[in-house]
Write a protein that holds these residues in place. Structure first.
Motif: not given
Lengths: 509, 367, 318
Positions: A203-208
């Motif tokens: 989800y961090e990949v998607m967020a940043i």
């Protein structure tokens, strides 16, 4: 946008391990690039090459079109590359300011270290980037989140315009993570910096990130624009294994409860909470699989159950007896064996022979001891030969040093020993990590044999296919909490993926 | 014949023997230069070095007595290092053991030898063991560096011994000394320091070798020393075994002190009971890579060097050359293994490069 | 009070005078040893370094007839010894402890051997040495004069060096790098500095300081005489001081004073209380015991702090 960094056919081999296998990758100026993959996929190795800590065994690296010939951190710093390591590179007894200026100290009268100037420079950086931190505090006294800020400030002080972050959120609280992302966005927007972030939290990949590269077993599997992929697709790229196996035959009915965990809280090596209120139970003749992305508390959970780590709160029962706070030896005596996550550091004595490794735990038995103390080598070796054959260990015989064996055979030694105890409870972690496909099939068969014979098995694996194939029930762990529990035949890999990343229905409810 | 060769290959590390031999040879070459620099004739000196220890029975006896001390001290170090704890405090344990043993003997005047000797031995072992227990517990429970604490405790022990041996427990006319000649071990070779204590030492040596190499306790110790996490994982009581090993190591040192007092010196005089003998034993153990059998062999080699150094006095070389020889052997050994490591590392890197290159070619062929 | 004995003030001032002079060689060696300690090398070879310094200083002074050149010789030889030590501990990555031990043994052997071989049975006795300085004005002040005047120049030089070293360690970039090299070598490496180089520098400087300490022993304290084994475990005391002071130069000097004080105290007690009991042995042992207690205390304190911090973080996260 132009290419800021270009890896061309980079390979990196450590003794016995090919950590990077022919990687070609371009990273553009002014983007946030995420590099994802399981532990040991080779992400950190690749970034250490960029930062000059590793010299690649083969291939070439270009930074802003220029070929890199000298691999050293100093040269990398001069090229404007900064790296925040997973294990912080800070001197604990130095102050924040002293850490930031280390290597490029401001001087007074050309000789002395100018502490005032250092603190003032730090304050200026703090103001410029909005990364609040006290310049005169000693680093060992500040929180992990602040230490990370110091790391980032350090790279900024050195004038970095390419910033590598190695699993930056592994040690952060959700709030701290949000703050970190805010900072990353700001430096990319305002300072035109290029940021590479290594992570396995999707989800961090998607967020940043703007683009994402997926690595697996030293290879680069693919590079995508983040807006074009879903977490689910990334997860399957990360763990997916194309080989399809036959169904394994599972027989028998579940019996009594053999493992019982109630409201368990465990902290990790840094003292941060890793397991937060986990309750579970496993019956005899049943495999309970734990599906979780690395670092969500599964390692600490298993260590607490087996006695390798102290629990902060909660209880563990093995075969109806209280195992909370007992030593590994005492818990083993209750009827538990354990295939550990990291076989090198925990599962074997690398310097000892195969025979000695197979013997451990049984070495006090009568048949190996004359008068209760004299070790009967002939019996030991006969016994070892037997297991060696039975578990199809391949090597130069039972007298070879375990450390010289391949990963798969070393794992066979561990499994042979642990399975030979015939205990009612088995804790198995990463049974086939770094093991070839043939050996994997062998391990799977053995595990199901144990299940069918009535053992209660708690299994944790980074390989989702493996969890599905072996388990009767599956629980998903996310940030130390159970986010869902399913029958293995009643759910798909895709659905599980959502719960593993904390976005499933269970987590929302 | 073939079987014999196979047995040798399996049980004898020829590479290691070659390394030790090369180190000693290199050290003797360096020492020859030193001898020349001091104006002595190395050839004559080395002739004495080899001949002297075997020239008379007394010389031979003294040599063996010294080998016994080195061997006991070295093995005490081996016992500790087998479980991963480095007992540097043997010097203090040895001295205190000797002191207490001498005290016990001096207070039991008139009693039977058969009562006094066991009492003294027990007292020495208890003292040495207790004195090793302190750093052992600190290491296991609090992770306090045992090397530093034992170094400190060595000094404490030395001063305490001097205090008692020069004052309250003194029973001789001399400046220092607790006389126990009433109860000494019988001398084996007249005119030498070799006493029946060497029989005790031989028994202990055998016992240590046996425990370490042939029993399940030794097996457990080896696991703990190799990988303490694995040992804990496998259910061993690691803390207890580590402390126990440290205590046993201390007991051996204490007993060694008692042997020195009742065997060689017949009295407790601190500088004569041990002149940093434990440190020499430690170096022996290090050269022996902490293995029992090599420790025995290297103890004898060092004892020959020391005895030979005494012999070299006849050509004008003073006894201090022994320390020089000892140290140069260590440095040659260290240089040798350091260089070997460097060579191996470079080799590994080249091999890795070759591997990747080969893989690439293989890959190209497939394409 | 015993009227027949010396007055309390006389005893006190001579005790303190002895304390200063016996603290000096230890403090000098400790100033070097704290550098290797900061750089992450466990240096127990200081005793040998001191001994070689004492030998070279006396030998050069005896041969050339200049005490200053004797000191210079000890310093130069100290550099060589430091290089030698670093070659094994840093470059070849040998066991620091074993190398330290071997260095001590080598020093004992070489100095003793060459002293006899070159200078005969009498040993080295140099005509040139540093005489004790009577400091004008100060020497006439009662009590204070007895304590602070009448020392070799080394005693006063040491004060200066303590200040210089404090500045070096805590106020110069090189000092920071040396500390970082020991505490967190990878951090220093990623900052673009070579930790191994810092270890070399620390070793060399340690050799220099130990050389000075040795020169004081033979040329400053014993009027130009070299005696076999004259370092007399001072290297170990210096090592204890380094541990005790957590490698802080000022504290290391205080620790050396503590060792010096207990050293001096014992002899005085024997004279004052009971002449047949050698108290000196017992008082000399005290500082070592304190050092061990100190080590335990430091560990316990650090552990407490860690659990406190962990608890706090646990609370913060909920």
């Amino acid at each position: 946008m132009t290419d800021e960094i270009r890896f061309e056919h980079i390979s990196m081999e450590f003794p016995g391990v090919l950590a990077n296998d022919d990687i070609s990758l371009s990273i553009r100026n002014g983007e946030v690039f995420a590099l994802v993959g399981e532990n040991g996929a080779g992400k950190s190795t690749l970034m250490n090459i960029l930062y000059g800590i590793n010299t690649p065994t083969a291939g070439s690296l270009y930074v802003r079109g220029e070929k890199v010939t000298e691999f050293s951190p100093k040269a990398a710093i001069d090229r404007g590359i900064g790296m925040v390591h997973q294990h912080f590179m800070l001197v604990p007894s130095f102050t924040v300011a002293q850490n930031i200026v280390l290597g490029r100290e401001p001087k007074a009268a050309n000789v002395l270290f100018d502490n005032k100037k250092a603190e003032q420079l730090t304050r200026e950086l703090v103001a410029e980037y909005g990364l609040e931190v006290d310049p005169s505090a000693e680093v060992r006294d500040i929180s992990v989140g602040l230490q990370q800020r110091v790391e980032i400030l350090k790279t900024l002080y050195r004038g970095a315009d390419i910033l590598i972050l190695d699993e930056p959120t592994a040690v952060l609280t959700p709030q701290e993570t949000d703050e970190l992302f805010e900072v990353i966005r700001r430096i990319v927007r305002e300072k035109q910096m290029t940021v590479i972030i290594i992570t396995h939290k999707l989800y961090e990949v998607m967020a940043i990130s703007d683009r994402v590269g997926v690595m697996r077993q030293g290879r680069l599997i693919g590079v995508k624009n983040t807006c074009d992929v879903t977490e689910r697709e990334l997860a399957s790229m990360m763990v997916g294994r194309p080989v399809l196996f036959d169904q394994l035959e599972k027989t028998g009915e579940p019996g009594d409860v053999a493992i019982e965990v109630d409201d368990l809280y465990v902290s990790d090596n840094r003292g941060l909470p890793a397991v937060r209120g986990v309750s579970l139970s496993v019956k005899q003749g049943e495999v309970l699989g734990i599906a979780a992305i690395e670092g969500n508390g599964q390692s600490e959970l298993l260590e607490a159950i087996t006695g390798m780590r102290k629990a902060n709160r909660g209880t563990v029962k093995i075969c109806g007896r209280d195992a909370t706070g007992k030593t590994p030896g005492e818990i083993r005596a209750m009827g538990l064996s354990h295939v550990p996550e990291d076989r090198l550091s925990t599962g074997v004595d690398r310097a000892a022979s195969v025979a000695d490794n197979l013997l451990t735990g049984r070495h006090k038995e009568k048949r190996f001891n004359l008068f209760g103390f004299h070790q009967r080598r002939s019996s030991v070796e006969r016994y070892a030969e037997e297991l060696y054959e039975k578990f199809d260990i391949r090597g130069a015989g039972i007298r070879t040093e375990v450390g010289s064996m391949s990963g798969g055979n070393m794992q066979k030694v561990v499994v042979a020993r642990e399975f030979s105890f015939d205990t009612p409870v088995l804790i198995i972690s990463q049974p086939t990590r770094g093991v070839d496909v043939g050996a994997m099939e062998f391990f799977h068969t053995r595990i199901i044999e144990k299940r069918n014979a009535g053992a209660a098995i708690l299994l944790s694996s980074a390989d989702l296919d493996e969890v599905f194939r072996l388990s009767d029930r599956i629980i998903t762990l996310y940030e130390g909490r159970i986010t869902g529990e399913f029958r293995a035949d009643a759910i798909t890999k895709e659905q599980i993926g959502l719960y593993m990343t904390g976005t499933g229905e269970g987590a929302k409810a | 014949m073939k079987n014999v060769l196979a047995w040798i290959r399996r049980h004898v590390n020829l590479g290691y023997i070659a390394a030790v031999a090369v180190s000693i040879a290199a050290a003797l070459l360096i020492d020859a230069v030193i001898l020349l620099a001091a104006g002595h004739n190395p050839v004559a000196a080395y002739r004495e070095l080899i001949v002297y220890p075997f020239s008379t029975a007394a010389h031979f006896g003294n040599m063996l007595e010294y080998a016994m001390v080195l061997c006991l001290c070295g093995l005490a170090c081996v016992v500790g290092s087998r479980v991963g704890i480095f007992n540097v405090g043997g010097e203090g344990q040895l001295l205190l053991g000797g002191l207490v043993a001498a005290f016990v003997g001096s207070r039991m005047s008139g009693m039977s030898l058969w009562i006094v000797i066991p009492c003294a031995a027990l007292a020495a072992m208890a003292t040495g063991g207790l004195y090793a227990f302190i750093p052992g517990v600190l290491k296991v429970k609090l992770k306090v560096n045992e090397v530093i604490t034992t170094i400190m405790l060595n000094s404490v022990a030395a001063f305490v011994c001097s205090f008692f041996a020069t004052s309250v427990w003194k029973n001789t006319r001399f400046n220092e000394g607790i006389d126990v000649s009433e109860f000494r071990f019988a001398t084996l070779i007249p005119g030498s320091k070799l006493s029946t204590a060497i029989i005790g030492s031989a028994l202990i040596t055998f016992f240590v070798w046996y425990i370490l190499q042939k029993t399940s306790k030794g097996y457990e110790m080896r696991l703990i020393g190799d990988n303490p996490r694995f040992a804990r994982f496998a259910g061993l009581k690691t803390d207890r075994i580590v402390i126990a090993a440290m205590v046993v190591s201390g007991m051996m040192c204490g007993l060694c002190g008692m042997f020195r007092v009742y065997g060689a010196e017949k009295a407790f005089i601190s500088t004569r009971v041990s002149n940093e003998y434990y440190f020499e034993g430690l170096m022996v153990a290090m050269i022996a890579q902490y293995q029992p059998i090599p420790t025995i062999v290297i103890s004898i080699i060092f004892a020959i060097l020391k005895s030979g150094a005494m012999g070299m006095q006849s050509v004008g070389v003073t006894i201090q050359i022994y320390w020089v020889m000892q140290a140069t052997v260590i440095f040659c050994m260290a240089a040798q293994s350091g260089v070997m490591t460097a060579i191996r590392k470079a080799g590994e890197r080249r091999a890795a490069q070759r591997d990747v290159a080969a893989r690439k070619e293989g890959g190209a062929a497939h394409e | 009070m015993n009227n027949s004995g010396p007055s309390f003030w006389t005893v006190a001032s001579s005790t303190l005078h002895m304390m200063l002079s016996s603290a000096t060689p230890v403090a000098l060696a400790a100033l070097g040893g704290l550098l290797t300690e900061h750089a992450g090398i466990m240096n127990i070879g200081m005793d040998g370094m001191i001994l070689m310094g004492a030998f070279v200083a006396a030998a050069v002074a005896a041969a050339i007839g200049s005490a200053i050149l004797g000191v210079l010789g000890a310093i130069l030889f100290g550099i060589v010894v430091g290089l030698f030590f670093a070659l094994f501990t840093v470059k070849l990555k040998s066991d620091e402890f074993i190398i330290g031990c071997a260095l001590n043994t080598l020093a004992l052997g070489l100095t003793g051997y060459f002293a006899r071989a070159w200078f005969g049975v009498k040993g080295i006795s140099s005509e040139a040495y540093f005489s004790k300085l009577a400091i004008p004005l100060v020497k006439d002040v009662p009590f204070v004069g007895n304590v602070f005047s009448g020392h070799s120049v080394f005693v006063y030089l040491t004060w200066l060096l303590v200040v210089v070293m404090w500045l070096f360690v805590y106020r110069t970039p090189t000092g920071f790098w040396i500390r970082a090299a020991g505490e967190s070598p990878e951090t220093l490496r990623t900052a673009g500095k070579n930790p191994e180089r810092m270890k070399w520098i620390a070793s060399i400087l340690c050799g220099v300081f130990c050389g000075l300490a040795g020169a004081y022993l033979s040329l400053g304290n014993l009027n130009g005489t070299f005696v076999e084994g004259m370092s007399d475990s001072r290297g170990y005391i210096a090592f204890a001081c380094v541990i005790f002071s957590a490698a802080n130069p000022a504290k290391a000097y205080l620790a050396a004073l503590m060792f010096g004080f207990f050293d001096a105290l014992g002899g005085q007690l024997q004279g004052v209380i009971r002449s047949d009991l050698p108290f000196a042995y017992l008082t000399k042992a005290i500082p070592y015991v304190i050092t061990v207690v100190m080590m335990v205390y430091v560990v316990v304190r650090a552990q407490r702090k860690r659990t406190r911090m962990a608890k706090q973080q646990f609370k913060n996260l909920g």
